[in-house]
Design an enzyme around this catalytic site. Structure first.
Site, PDB file in Angstrom:
ATOM      1  N   THR A 173       1.358   4.411   8.496  1.00 60.87           N
ATOM      2  CA  THR A 173       2.003   5.372   7.509  1.00 60.87           C
ATOM      3  C   THR A 173       2.563   6.317   7.584  1.00 60.87           C
ATOM      4  OG1 THR A 173       1.462   6.490   5.583  1.00 60.87           O
ATOM      5  CG2 THR A 173       0.136   6.574   7.267  1.00 60.87           C
ATOM      6  N   ASP A 174       3.748   6.126   6.589  1.00 60.96           N
ATOM      7  CA  ASP A 174       4.613   7.507   7.438  1.00 60.96           C
ATOM      8  C   ASP A 174       3.510   9.097   7.326  1.00 60.96           C
ATOM      9  OD1 ASP A 174       4.186   7.121   4.472  1.00 60.96           O
ATOM     10  OD2 ASP A 174       6.946   7.377   4.247  1.00 60.96           O
ATOM     11  N   GLU A 175       2.924   8.873   6.477  1.00 59.58           N
ATOM     12  CA  GLU A 175       2.240   9.816   5.716  1.00 59.58           C
ATOM     13  C   GLU A 175       1.708  11.080   6.895  1.00 59.58           C
ATOM     14  OE1 GLU A 175      -0.354  10.022   1.864  1.00 59.58           O
ATOM     15  OE2 GLU A 175       0.180   8.433   1.779  1.00 59.58           O
TER      16      GLU A 175
ATOM     17  N   LEU B 219     -15.265  -5.330   2.200  1.00 59.76           N
ATOM     18  CA  LEU B 219     -14.946  -5.236   0.225  1.00 59.76           C
ATOM     19  C   LEU B 219     -15.209  -4.352  -0.035  1.00 59.76           C
ATOM     20  CD1 LEU B 219     -16.544  -9.444  -0.268  1.00 59.76           C
ATOM     21  CD2 LEU B 219     -13.790  -7.892   0.013  1.00 59.76           C
TER      22      LEU B 219
ATOM     23  N   GLY C 117      -7.753  -6.781   1.066  1.00 65.05           N
ATOM     24  CA  GLY C 117      -6.681  -5.762  -0.037  1.00 65.05           C
ATOM     25  C   GLY C 117      -5.526  -5.741  -0.094  1.00 65.05           C
ATOM     26  N   PHE C 118      -4.826  -4.678  -0.056  1.00 61.66           N
ATOM     27  CA  PHE C 118      -3.217  -4.999  -0.932  1.00 61.66           C
ATOM     28  C   PHE C 118      -1.692  -5.696   0.018  1.00 61.66           C
ATOM     29  CE2 PHE C 118       0.843  -2.285  -1.330  1.00 61.66           C
ATOM     30  CZ  PHE C 118       1.720  -3.230  -2.037  1.00 61.66           C
TER      31      PHE C 118
ATOM     32  N   PRO D 116      -0.164  10.244 -16.386  1.00 58.93           N
ATOM     33  CA  PRO D 116      -0.086  11.426 -15.415  1.00 58.93           C
ATOM     34  C   PRO D 116       0.958  10.884 -14.075  1.00 58.93           C
ATOM     35  CG  PRO D 116      -2.071   9.519 -14.872  1.00 58.93           C
ATOM     36  CD  PRO D 116      -0.969   8.660 -15.696  1.00 58.93           C
TER      37      PRO D 116
ATOM     38  N   LYS E  64      -5.706   8.821   9.643  1.00 60.57           N
ATOM     39  CA  LYS E  64      -4.567   7.537  10.295  1.00 60.57           C
ATOM     40  C   LYS E  64      -3.869   8.471  11.377  1.00 60.57           C
ATOM     41  CE  LYS E  64      -3.809   4.225   8.624  1.00 60.57           C
ATOM     42  NZ  LYS E  64      -4.397   2.655   8.840  1.00 60.57           N
TER      43      LYS E  64
ATOM     44  N   ALA F 200      -4.302  12.251   8.039  1.00 55.75           N
ATOM     45  CA  ALA F 200      -5.049  13.429   9.267  1.00 55.75           C
ATOM     46  C   ALA F 200      -6.506  11.717  10.018  1.00 55.75           C
ATOM     47  CB  ALA F 200      -5.868  14.531   8.429  1.00 55.75           C
TER      48      ALA F 200
ATOM     49  N   TYR G 291      -6.574  12.022   4.368  1.00 59.16           N
ATOM     50  CA  TYR G 291      -6.316  10.719   4.562  1.00 59.16           C
ATOM     51  C   TYR G 291      -5.434  10.691   5.462  1.00 59.16           C
ATOM     52  CZ  TYR G 291      -3.084   6.200   3.969  1.00 59.16           C
ATOM     53  OH  TYR G 291      -2.330   4.888   4.702  1.00 59.16           O
TER      54      TYR G 291
ATOM     55  N   ASN H 294       9.471  10.625  -7.972  1.00 58.44           N
ATOM     56  CA  ASN H 294       8.316  10.195  -8.620  1.00 58.44           C
ATOM     57  C   ASN H 294       8.471   9.735 -10.376  1.00 58.44           C
ATOM     58  OD1 ASN H 294       6.927   9.700  -6.493  1.00 58.44           O
ATOM     59  ND2 ASN H 294       5.056  11.417  -7.129  1.00 58.44           N
TER      60      ASN H 294
HETATM   61  P1  NAD Z   1      -5.989  -0.807   0.406  1.00 60.49           P
HETATM   62  O1  NAD Z   1      -6.583  -0.258   0.068  1.00 60.49           O
HETATM   63  O2  NAD Z   1      -5.771  -2.043  -0.581  1.00 60.49           O
HETATM   64  O3  NAD Z   1      -7.218  -2.151   1.281  1.00 60.49           O
HETATM   65  C1  NAD Z   1      -7.751  -1.578   2.325  1.00 60.49           C
HETATM   66  C2  NAD Z   1      -8.525  -3.297   2.571  1.00 60.49           C
HETATM   67  O4  NAD Z   1      -8.905  -2.670   3.231  1.00 60.49           O
HETATM   68  C3  NAD Z   1      -9.649  -3.391   1.764  1.00 60.49           C
HETATM   69  O5  NAD Z   1      -9.623  -4.985   1.756  1.00 60.49           O
HETATM   70  C4  NAD Z   1     -11.205  -2.437   1.997  1.00 60.49           C
HETATM   71  O6  NAD Z   1     -12.497  -3.537   1.374  1.00 60.49           O
HETATM   72  C5  NAD Z   1     -10.923  -2.881   3.112  1.00 60.49           C
HETATM   73  N1  NAD Z   1     -11.450  -2.293   4.580  1.00 60.49           N
HETATM   74  C6  NAD Z   1     -12.090  -0.703   4.638  1.00 60.49           C
HETATM   75  N2  NAD Z   1     -12.940  -0.400   4.467  1.00 60.49           N
HETATM   76  C7  NAD Z   1     -13.566  -1.317   5.609  1.00 60.49           C
HETATM   77  C8  NAD Z   1     -13.999  -1.524   7.099  1.00 60.49           C
HETATM   78  N3  NAD Z   1     -14.525   0.081   7.555  1.00 60.49           N
HETATM   79  N4  NAD Z   1     -13.888  -2.232   7.982  1.00 60.49           N
HETATM   80  C9  NAD Z   1     -13.330  -3.213   6.969  1.00 60.49           C
HETATM   81  N5  NAD Z   1     -12.658  -3.711   6.422  1.00 60.49           N
HETATM   82  C10 NAD Z   1     -12.555  -1.991   5.126  1.00 60.49           C
HETATM   83  O7  NAD Z   1      -5.166  -0.513   1.098  1.00 60.49           O
HETATM   84  P2  NAD Z   1      -3.538  -1.138   1.558  1.00 60.49           P
HETATM   85  O8  NAD Z   1      -2.851  -0.207   1.045  1.00 60.49           O
HETATM   86  O9  NAD Z   1      -3.750  -2.864   1.834  1.00 60.49           O
HETATM   87  O10 NAD Z   1      -2.861  -0.843   2.962  1.00 60.49           O
HETATM   88  C11 NAD Z   1      -3.482  -1.502   4.062  1.00 60.49           C
HETATM   89  C12 NAD Z   1      -3.123  -0.467   5.492  1.00 60.49           C
HETATM   90  O11 NAD Z   1      -1.793  -0.157   5.192  1.00 60.49           O
HETATM   91  C13 NAD Z   1      -3.321   0.578   5.377  1.00 60.49           C
HETATM   92  O12 NAD Z   1      -3.909   0.592   7.156  1.00 60.49           O
HETATM   93  C14 NAD Z   1      -3.253   1.417   4.691  1.00 60.49           C
HETATM   94  O13 NAD Z   1      -2.995   2.999   5.534  1.00 60.49           O
HETATM   95  C15 NAD Z   1      -1.513   1.273   5.455  1.00 60.49           C
HETATM   96  N6  NAD Z   1      -0.577   1.342   4.827  1.00 60.49           N
HETATM   97  C16 NAD Z   1      -0.410   1.637   2.837  1.00 60.49           C
HETATM   98  C17 NAD Z   1       0.547   1.892   2.659  1.00 60.49           C
HETATM   99  C18 NAD Z   1       0.863   2.113   1.488  1.00 60.49           C
HETATM  100  O14 NAD Z   1       1.151   2.131   0.175  1.00 60.49           O
HETATM  101  N7  NAD Z   1      -0.729   1.060  -0.096  1.00 60.49           N
HETATM  102  C19 NAD Z   1       1.540   2.287   3.410  1.00 60.49           C
HETATM  103  C20 NAD Z   1       1.999   2.375   5.059  1.00 60.49           C
HETATM  104  C21 NAD Z   1       0.284   1.772   5.415  1.00 60.49           C
END
Ligand code: NAD
Length: 314
Positions: free
Chosen positions: A119-121, A33, A10-11, A198, A147, A145, A143, A242
């Site tokens: 997350t801060d959420e 994936l 993921g990201f 949007p 987390k 809740a 989401y 925003n």
């Molecule tokens: P994302 O949605 O880009 O990536 C999530 C990844 O998890 C994906 O590659 C997905 O395939 C994988 N995944 C989902 N369910 C799975 C499972 N059951 N088993 C194995 N892999 C699984 O998310 P992101 O933005 O990279 O966020 C990563 C983490 O950081 C998350 O836990 C999110 O809560 C936390 N977070 C994100 C942000 C933000 O702004 N993006 C901010 C704070 C915290």
């Protein structure tokens, strides 16, 4: 060091995995994936890490995979608030049950260090001031809740079993490789395709933005110098409405306010997030990427990588 990165396609997880490979660690990525997981995010380290296609809810797989790792960092989650409003079941499954299954596997394998990425959420919404790690958890979206449920399970494993897990709670991330459903990549890729953006409600919702690279550095600091069992807030570098964020994206791409489509507000939309990160700063961490510089670099990445985001938005 041998590092297991769950959700590493993921990201944020892919940034973390690439950085750890570059630093010389032996990295395993476990990822289910989902729509958000993308192997292209790991292409720069192809052949230099082990990829396992699988689910953090799969206890049998984890029992085989987790042993031998020095550090496990859990990024795997369902992450998009709007999707959690449409259907919360997958969020509870992965973010709560998946976290519990992973914590149990780490306990059984005797993993010496675990980080649960959150997350801060989970704190809800705050009109003034900032949350500390002692602020109550008052999540308002499915989401958030889910987390919060994962955080509490991780904390319970720390207290009950002495699992050396720390929890990190970060603000809104931005940077390259973010799936184009979140506001910055959505707005940028819409404008690049000549489409309107949007904007929810009055656009007055405030988010605390952090570059993904700073977030990953903060996780490194917590993993190496943080105290097991503690929570660490990771604050951003720019609190913006925003509406203000939209203005900056429009300006960067030479578009006017006529490209904004005002849409009804998200249900239960949190008004403002803000974190006090003094506990993390006491470990010597500081964010390094200013928002203007980071946003410009991020927009340039989407401009330069249409094949990456066109595959995702098709
Ligand atoms: P994302 O949605 O880009 O990536 C999530 C990844 O998890 C994906 O590659 C997905 O395939 C994988 N995944 C989902 N369910 C799975 C499972 N059951 N088993 C194995 N892999 C699984 O998310 P992101 O933005 O990279 O966020 C990563 C983490 O950081 C998350 O836990 C999110 O809560 C936390 N977070 C994100 C942000 C933000 O702004 N993006 C901010 C704070 C915290």
């Amino acid at each position: 060091m041998k590092v297991l990165v769950t959700g590493g396609a993921g990201f944020i997880g892919s940034h973390f995995a690439r950085a750890r490979v570059a630093a010389g660690d032996t990295v395993t990525v476990l990822d289910r994936l989902t729509y958000a997981g993308n192997l292209a995010n790991l292409e720069p380290v192809a052949g230099r890490h082990d990829f396992v296609h699988g689910d953090i809810c799969d206890a049998g797989l984890l029992a085989r995979l987790v042993p031998g790792h020095d550090l496990v960092v859990n990024f795997a989650a369902e992450t998009h608030v709007d999707r959690s409003i449409d259907g919360a079941a997958e969020f509870v499954r992965t973010n709560v049950l998946g976290t519990q299954t992973l914590m149990q596997a780490c306990l059984e394998a005797g993993v010496p260090r675990v980080v649960q990425v959150s997350t801060d959420e989970v704190y809800g919404t705050i009109d003034e001031g900032s949350w500390t790690e002692e602020s109550p958890l008052l999540p308002r979206s499915p989401y958030a809740a889910a987390k919060a449920g994962g955080d509490l399970i991780a904390q319970a494993y720390a207290i009950t079993h002495g699992l050396p897990v720390s929890i990190t709670r970060c603000g809104n991330n931005y940077g390259p490789h973010q799936y184009p459903e979140k506001i910055i990549p959505l707005f940028v890729t819409n404008l690049l395709r000549g489409r309107k953006v949007p904007l929810y409600g009055d656009g007055g919702n405030v988010r605390d933005w952090i570059h993904v690279t700073d977030h990953c550095r903060a996780i490194d600091v917590v993993a190496s110098r943080g105290e097991p069992g503690l929570v660490y807030n990771i604050a951003g570098t720019a609190e913006l409405t925003n509406r203000e964020l939209t203005k900056r994206i429009l300006a960067a791409l030479g578009a006017g306010w006529d490209m904004v489509e005002h849409v009804p507000d998200r249900k239960g939309h949190d008004r403002r997030y803000s974190l006090d990160d003094s506990r993390l700063r006491a470990l010597g961490y500081r964010p390094e990427i200013g928002f203007d510089e980071g946003l410009a670099e991020t927009i340039a990445w989407y401009v330069d990588n249409p094949a990456w985001w066109r595959a995702a938005v098709r």
